[in-house]
Enzyme design. Structure first.
Site, short mmCIF file in Angstrom:
data_model
loop_
_atom_site.label_atom_id
_atom_site.label_comp_id
_atom_site.label_asym_id
_atom_site.label_seq_id
_atom_site.Cartn_x
_atom_site.Cartn_y
_atom_site.Cartn_z
N ASP A 36 -1.21 7.08 6.25
CA ASP A 36 -2.29 6.14 5.92
C ASP A 36 -2.45 5.21 7.12
O ASP A 36 -1.61 4.35 7.36
CB ASP A 36 -1.93 5.35 4.66
CG ASP A 36 -2.94 4.26 4.31
OD1 ASP A 36 -3.94 4.10 5.04
OD2 ASP A 36 -2.71 3.55 3.31
N LYS A 41 -11.57 -1.60 8.52
CA LYS A 41 -10.78 -2.46 9.41
C LYS A 41 -11.24 -2.32 10.86
O LYS A 41 -11.57 -3.31 11.51
CB LYS A 41 -9.29 -2.10 9.32
CG LYS A 41 -8.73 -2.05 7.91
CD LYS A 41 -8.78 -3.37 7.19
CE LYS A 41 -8.06 -3.29 5.87
NZ LYS A 41 -8.16 -4.53 5.07
N TRP A 44 0.83 -1.21 0.00
CA TRP A 44 0.00 0.00 0.00
C TRP A 44 0.86 1.26 0.00
O TRP A 44 0.49 2.27 -0.61
CB TRP A 44 -0.97 -0.03 1.18
CG TRP A 44 -1.86 -1.24 1.10
CD1 TRP A 44 -1.84 -2.34 1.91
CD2 TRP A 44 -2.83 -1.52 0.08
NE1 TRP A 44 -2.75 -3.27 1.47
CE2 TRP A 44 -3.36 -2.80 0.36
CE3 TRP A 44 -3.29 -0.81 -1.02
CZ2 TRP A 44 -4.36 -3.37 -0.43
CZ3 TRP A 44 -4.27 -1.39 -1.81
CH2 TRP A 44 -4.79 -2.65 -1.51
#
Length: 357
Positions: A166, A190, A99
């Site tokens: 992030d 999440k 990511w």
């Protein structure tokens, strides 16, 4: 009973599922949450309370705006440089996994990118240390938790330039000092709520410093000016996130859930290190609390153990193809009883193998 260790869309508390299901049938004594207008006073109250709870749970200082956006963290990969990276400027990125790599790839479409450090050559099994962040960078970006590789940064790298993070897979899982960041973004799926919602926490003064014309939907200021309702927001996802934030507050907030998350992670890592059949995949000092990656000493036993675990009601532990083995994702709502169920399965499988040999 199923023990859900899946890494993607999050496990949510049962009470949140029940409340959300009821709202699908009847939200305000007349309509479903799925069909109400986002312009109603009832939904405006939902957004206002969700905003208040995010600020309360994370102790967000004044001067920051909380935004409820769409497009996932993947859209933020482009929005961040579009809003913060001026023509001719360079942004610095820390490469710690898939990511992080995707984020810096998108930034390269907007401007110059400097990768301050990378652990790619070691298959991202550790977090790089002692790297230097150029003082003339427009901002520094990093990913706090790497879901695929099972590493996590618990300390904010020191720098005097704007810091962007992030936090998709560990936001709300531990106490953070928001004042150390200029922009935090996180896909909600999440620890916060269902997929379809992205939260951004933006320091207002970091915006408006570049000359670029930014499309309205990609401009943080557009969303700030319109209280996250520049266009139709993800109504249901925001509502479920609100329910989950209420649940988190009722448990004592982020500090209390961090204690539980530490206990869960320590218990499973202790078993991985003890059990003769298993071993961890990343540097001990960088081990994630959210996504615990491990493999078997004998790879031929991985499929049999996966089947055995599934028979015990344990789902979602198959590792990402980049790492292999197993990945136990232990987000906020996963009870410690599920962790003990996995540990019991590991121990009983070890005993079975000992008898067979």
């Amino acid at each position: 009973m199923k023990h859900n260790f899946g890494a993607g869309p999050c496990i949510l508390p049962q009470e949140v599922f029940k409340q959300a299901a009821q709202a699908v049938l009847d939200f305000n004594d007349e309509l479903s949450i799925l069909e109400i207008s986002h312009r109603t006073t009832e939904f405006e109250a939902v957004v206002a309370e969700a905003d208040k709870l995010v600020k309360e749970l994370l102790n967000v200082p004044s001067g920051y705006s909380v935004l409820f956006l769409q497009g996932g963290a993947s859209l933020q990969f482009a929005m961040v440089p579009m809003n913060l990276l001026g023509d001719g400027q360079t942004a610095s990125y820390l490469d710690t996994g898939v990511w992080a790599t995707k984020a810096l790839k998108e930034a390269k479409f907007i401007g110059n990118v400097n990768v301050v450090a990378s652990s790619k050559d070691a298959n991202y099994t550790f977090i790089p240390k002692d790297f230097e962040i150029p003082a003339d960078s427009a901002y520094f970006h990093y990913t706090s938790n790497n879901t695929i590789y099972g590493t996590e940064l618990f300390e904010v790298p020191q720098t005097n330039i704007p810091v962007v993070c992030d936090m998709s897979s560990d936001i709300m899982s531990r106490v953070i000092d928001v004042s150390k960041f200029d922009l935090i973004y996180a896909g909600a799926q999440k620890n916060v709520g269902p997929a379809g919602l992205t939260i951004a926490i933006v320091k207002n003064e970091v915006l408006g410093k570049i000359d670029r014309k930014i499309p309205s939907m990609l401009n943080y200021q557009s969303h700030i000016d319109n209280a996250s309702m520049y266009n139709t927001p993800p109504v249901f996802s925001i509502y479920v996130a609100l329910l989950n934030l209420r649940w988190l507050k009722s448990k004592g907030g982020v500090a209390e859930i961090e204690k539980e998350n530490k206990q869960k992670a320590e218990a499973l890592y202790r078993e991985i290190d003890r059990n003769s059949l298993f071993k961890g995949t990343c540097a001990v000092e960088d081990r994630s609390r959210m996504n615990i990656c491990f493999v078997m000493e004998n790879p031929e036993l991985e499929k049999p153990f996966l089947k055995y675990a599934e028979e015990q009601g344990i789902v979602g532990i198959k590792g990402h193809r980049s790492v292999g083995g197993f990945r136990a994702s232990m987000y906020n709502a996963l009870p410690i009883t599920s962790v003990h169920a996995l540990i019991d399965a590991m121990q009983s499988f070890e005993e079975k193998q000992a008898k067979a040999n």
